[in-house]
Scaffold this motif. Structure first.
Motif, PDB file in Angstrom:
ATOM      1  N   GLN A  39       0.816  -1.207   0.000  1.00  0.00           N
ATOM      2  CA  GLN A  39       0.000   0.000   0.000  1.00  0.00           C
ATOM      3  C   GLN A  39       0.855   1.265   0.000  1.00  0.00           C
ATOM      4  O   GLN A  39       0.326   2.358  -0.117  1.00  0.00           O
ATOM      5  N   ALA A  40       2.163   1.119   0.153  1.00  0.00           N
ATOM      6  CA  ALA A  40       3.072   2.270   0.116  1.00  0.00           C
ATOM      7  C   ALA A  40       4.323   1.854  -0.638  1.00  0.00           C
ATOM      8  O   ALA A  40       5.082   1.015  -0.169  1.00  0.00           O
ATOM      9  N   GLY A  41       4.522   2.425  -1.820  1.00  0.00           N
ATOM     10  CA  GLY A  41       5.690   2.108  -2.623  1.00  0.00           C
ATOM     11  C   GLY A  41       6.868   2.991  -2.274  1.00  0.00           C
ATOM     12  O   GLY A  41       6.830   3.798  -1.338  1.00  0.00           O
ATOM     13  N   SER A  42       7.926   2.866  -3.058  1.00  0.00           N
ATOM     14  CA  SER A  42       9.149   3.616  -2.771  1.00  0.00           C
ATOM     15  C   SER A  42       8.922   5.122  -2.852  1.00  0.00           C
ATOM     16  O   SER A  42       9.499   5.886  -2.075  1.00  0.00           O
ATOM     17  N   GLN A  43       8.057   5.567  -3.764  1.00  0.00           N
ATOM     18  CA  GLN A  43       7.773   7.004  -3.849  1.00  0.00           C
ATOM     19  C   GLN A  43       7.050   7.499  -2.600  1.00  0.00           C
ATOM     20  O   GLN A  43       7.318   8.606  -2.119  1.00  0.00           O
ATOM     21  N   ASP A  44       6.129   6.687  -2.079  1.00  0.00           N
ATOM     22  CA  ASP A  44       5.422   7.075  -0.847  1.00  0.00           C
ATOM     23  C   ASP A  44       6.393   7.167   0.325  1.00  0.00           C
ATOM     24  O   ASP A  44       6.296   8.078   1.155  1.00  0.00           O
ATOM     25  N   LEU A  45       7.332   6.223   0.398  1.00  0.00           N
ATOM     26  CA  LEU A  45       8.320   6.271   1.471  1.00  0.00           C
ATOM     27  C   LEU A  45       9.245   7.477   1.319  1.00  0.00           C
ATOM     28  O   LEU A  45       9.642   8.089   2.314  1.00  0.00           O
ATOM     29  N   GLU A  46       9.553   7.833   0.080  1.00  0.00           N
ATOM     30  CA  GLU A  46      10.386   9.016  -0.146  1.00  0.00           C
ATOM     31  C   GLU A  46       9.657  10.281   0.311  1.00  0.00           C
ATOM     32  O   GLU A  46      10.259  11.162   0.955  1.00  0.00           O
ATOM     33  N   VAL A  47       8.374  10.367   0.005  1.00  0.00           N
ATOM     34  CA  VAL A  47       7.589  11.517   0.462  1.00  0.00           C
ATOM     35  C   VAL A  47       7.576  11.579   1.988  1.00  0.00           C
ATOM     36  O   VAL A  47       7.767  12.644   2.589  1.00  0.00           O
ATOM     37  N   PHE A  48       7.343  10.438   2.632  1.00  0.00           N
ATOM     38  CA  PHE A  48       7.341  10.378   4.097  1.00  0.00           C
ATOM     39  C   PHE A  48       8.674  10.856   4.659  1.00  0.00           C
ATOM     40  O   PHE A  48       8.725  11.662   5.600  1.00  0.00           O
ATOM     41  N   ALA A  49       9.775  10.369   4.092  1.00  0.00           N
ATOM     42  CA  ALA A  49      11.101  10.755   4.582  1.00  0.00           C
ATOM     43  C   ALA A  49      11.341  12.254   4.423  1.00  0.00           C
ATOM     44  O   ALA A  49      11.819  12.924   5.353  1.00  0.00           O
ATOM     45  N   HIS A  50      10.998  12.799   3.271  1.00  0.00           N
ATOM     46  CA  HIS A  50      11.237  14.225   3.034  1.00  0.00           C
ATOM     47  C   HIS A  50      10.355  15.097   3.920  1.00  0.00           C
ATOM     48  O   HIS A  50      10.785  16.156   4.391  1.00  0.00           O
ATOM     49  N   GLU A  51       9.124  14.656   4.143  1.00  0.00           N
ATOM     50  CA  GLU A  51       8.217  15.428   5.006  1.00  0.00           C
ATOM     51  C   GLU A  51       8.757  15.538   6.426  1.00  0.00           C
ATOM     52  O   GLU A  51       8.494  16.532   7.124  1.00  0.00           O
TER      53      GLU A  51
END
Length: 296
Positions: A39-51
């Motif tokens: 439900q969370a791909g690498s792009q979602d994890l990147e957004v989470f990290a940057h946020e």
């Protein structure tokens, strides 16, 4: 504690959220190409990290990164993590494994547990060693597997317990209350190997109970159990149950026998299966178009 995140899926992200809420510092996030069912791909994890201002890496070459943390938590990493990395962090790397260690090791363990007729699901948090799923156990969470429970139900359960269990283990290490226990060497491991979508194809010569377990083990977030009509159309069965008729019968496995409230009843190698839900709205109507139909 200074916590590093290694892996993929929404479970890793959610564990990071909980860790931050409990006062831990997230010092890096390393991910790799997304898992198909995540439900969370690498792009979602990147957004989470940057946020949240977390250093982010998307690479399989994790051993080459200069990583520093007190402890790491890992979910669904793609390769075996080697000893030099596992021992780099003072408190090691914790992994969440959806299997009852030391028995169920490997891949697709909950799917295999349903197929194997297990009556209990287990989530294990353990400290990783290079040997697959062999490290000392930090904690375990369990729930019954009811006769109608499928991967939809068990995946929701993992959503609830997996991220929290990882952070519970970090908390226990931080406050000195967690005691690891070595895996019992007298228990013979059961190595579960990966499954492919085609492994969910129904063999109607199997007993009805085995077919229903296959449907349950293939339910969403997976693609359903596969069967094909005589017209060549493929159907994905999402829910089914064993039907016990009030009469004796003679039928070839795969035979469309009759309907109950619009649900096709199919002869198996032993017993009958009632199809309750398919992925396409008209699948049951197509299957029931003639009692001469056979599923293969």
């Amino acid at each position: 504690m200074r916590v590093g995140l290694i892996g993929r899926t929404h479970w890793l992200r959610d564990a990071g959220v909980i860790a931050r809420q409990r006062g831990h510092d997230l010092v890096f996030l390393v991910t790799a190409p997304s898992a198909n069912a995540s439900q969370a791909g690498s792009q979602d994890l990147e957004v989470f990290a940057h946020e949240h201002g977390i250093p982010f890496h998307n690479t399989l070459r994790i051993s080459e990164l200069d990583l520093d943390a007190d402890i790491c938590i890992s979910v669904n990493w793609t390769t075996v993590l080697r000893t030099p990395l596992l021992t780099r962090f003072p408190y090691g790397v914790l992994n969440a494994h959806a299997g009852d260690l030391p028995r169920y090791r490997g891949n697709a363990t909950l799917n295999w547990a349903i197929l194997n007729g297990e009556t209990e699901a287990c989530l294990t948090v353990h400290r990783m060693v290079e040997e697959l799923d062999a490290g000392p156990i930090a904690l375990q969470r369990r729930r019954p597997i009811g006769p109608d429970d499928d991967m939809t139900v068990l995946s929701r359960w993992l959503d609830e317990v997996l991220p929290t269990a990882l952070v519970d283990a970090v908390d226990g290490i931080a406050d000195g209350t967690l005691v690891f226990r070595e895996q019992d060497p007298s228990i013979r491991p059961l190595r579960a190997y990966p499954r492919k979508p085609e492994d969910s194809r129904i063999d109607w010569r199997s007993p009805a109970e085995a077919i229903v377990r296959l449907v349950r083990a293939s339910a969403p977030p997976f693609g359903g159990a596969i069967t094909t009509g005589e017209d060549g159309r493929e159907h994905r069965i999402l829910r089914a149950r064993v039907h016990r008729p009030d009469h004796d019968y003679l039928a070839v496995p795969g035979q469309v026998c009759f309907a109950i409230d619009g649900h096709p009843v199919i002869a198996a190698g032993e017993g009958m299966v009632e199809i309750l839900e398919c992925d396409a709205p008209d699948s049951k109507r197509v299957i029931l178009s003639s009692l001469r139909n056979r599923l293969v």
